[in-house]
Design an enzyme around this catalytic site. Structure first.
Site, PDB file in Angstrom:
ATOM      1  N   SER A 141      55.197  56.287  36.583  1.00  0.00           N
ATOM      2  CA  SER A 141      54.988  54.891  36.963  1.00  0.00           C
ATOM      3  C   SER A 141      54.729  54.845  38.455  1.00  0.00           C
ATOM      4  O   SER A 141      55.186  55.729  39.192  1.00  0.00           O
ATOM      5  CB  SER A 141      56.231  54.058  36.634  1.00  0.00           C
ATOM      6  OG  SER A 141      56.134  52.750  37.185  1.00  0.00           O
ATOM      7  N   TYR A 154      65.880  52.490  37.585  1.00  0.00           N
ATOM      8  CA  TYR A 154      64.599  52.720  36.920  1.00  0.00           C
ATOM      9  C   TYR A 154      63.617  53.415  37.858  1.00  0.00           C
ATOM     10  O   TYR A 154      62.985  54.412  37.480  1.00  0.00           O
ATOM     11  CB  TYR A 154      64.007  51.401  36.421  1.00  0.00           C
ATOM     12  CG  TYR A 154      62.618  51.568  35.840  1.00  0.00           C
ATOM     13  CD1 TYR A 154      62.437  52.138  34.581  1.00  0.00           C
ATOM     14  CD2 TYR A 154      61.492  51.181  36.565  1.00  0.00           C
ATOM     15  CE1 TYR A 154      61.171  52.315  34.048  1.00  0.00           C
ATOM     16  CE2 TYR A 154      60.215  51.350  36.042  1.00  0.00           C
ATOM     17  CZ  TYR A 154      60.066  51.919  34.782  1.00  0.00           C
ATOM     18  OH  TYR A 154      58.795  52.097  34.266  1.00  0.00           O
TER      19      TYR A 154
END
Length: 266
Positions: A141, A154
């Site tokens: 990501s 995260y």
């Protein structure tokens, strides 16, 4: 019994980017093993993807559980399925300030985003090395390139995935194994609901979210081309480019403003 077909195994393949990855792989003639927790969603996905003319195997497995990844590999091996491509897509986040968030939930996210990914990668990589070929696509990501207030754990897990993927690619570069990282930005999936992130400024304007089908195509094309990584979307490419020159403290400040709740007062 040995199945002579070759398969692409996709974790979290019933929704969001994972589902779109299943569609794009199937559209290009890849037989699939789709792994997810929900049997009803797996049945729906099998019905829809099978219509594209490929064999679709579904396996119900909860990769939040510590032994699930090794059990999954054993189940695939014992069934005689030949996994030529592994797609580590499954991942979740949790929204909120670290001081307030649920540590049990965060440790479960570390289990899913990191530990299960490590186990699956090691076990299926060993099979690939034994056969002399294979491909691995890891869902990283752009979050892994920047510190992320309001999603600190995260972002940290995706930083791990990115570093791990790049290191592994180097280790196997001369052994006919492709390892690719796919880096999407904020995408129009159920991720934000699962992360309890509906109040974040980042998700208020749906028009600014990436289309998961576009992200999946970028990932598939990069893997097939043998690329080391692909940042999906022009805006996200710019974000990652800036992350290479901006201090982490400045990046963290920007993300703080972008991810804070809409009703946040200063």
């Amino acid at each position: 019994m040995k199945n002579d077909l070759k398969y692409t195994l996709i974790t979290g393949g019933t929704s969001g980017i994972g589902y779109e990855l299943a569609r794009v792989f199937a559209s290009n003639g890849h037989n699939l093993i789709v792994v997810a927790r929900d049997e009803a969603e797996l049945a729906r996905t099998k019905s829809e993807i099978s219509a594209l003319g490929v064999d679709v195997v579904t396996i119900t497995k909860d990769l939040f559980e510590a032994d699930a990844a090794s059990d999954l590999h054993a189940q695939v091996r014992d069934a005689g399925y030949d996994v030529e491509i592994l797609v580590n897509n499954a991942g979740q986040g949790q929204y909120g300030l670290f001081k307030d968030t649920d540590i049990r939930r965060e440790l479960a996210i570390v289990q899913l985003n990191i530990s299960s990914l490590i186990v699956l990668t090691k076990l299926f990589l060993q099979d690939m090395l034994e056969r002399g070929e294979g491909k691995i696509l890891n869902l990283s990501s752009i979050a892994g390139k920047t510190p992320g207030p309001w999603q600190s754990v995260y972002h940290g897990t995706k930083a791990f995935v990115q570093s791990f993927t790049e290191a592994l690619r180097r280790e196997v570069k001369d052994q006919n194994i492709t390892v690719t990282a796919l880096l999407p930005g904020a995408t129009d999936t159920d991720f934000f609901n699962k992360a309890d992130m509906q109040e974040s400024k980042m998700v208020q304007d749906k028009d600014k979210l990436s289309d998961p089908a576009d992200v999946a195509k970028d990932g598939y094309n990069a893997l097939m081309a043998g690329d080391d990584m692909v940042v999906s979307g022009f805006k996200n490419k710019m974000t990652v480019a800036m992350s290479g020159v901006m201090p982490d403290s400045m990046q963290a400040g920007q993300l703080d403003k972008q991810q804070e709740p809409v009703n946040q007062t200063h």
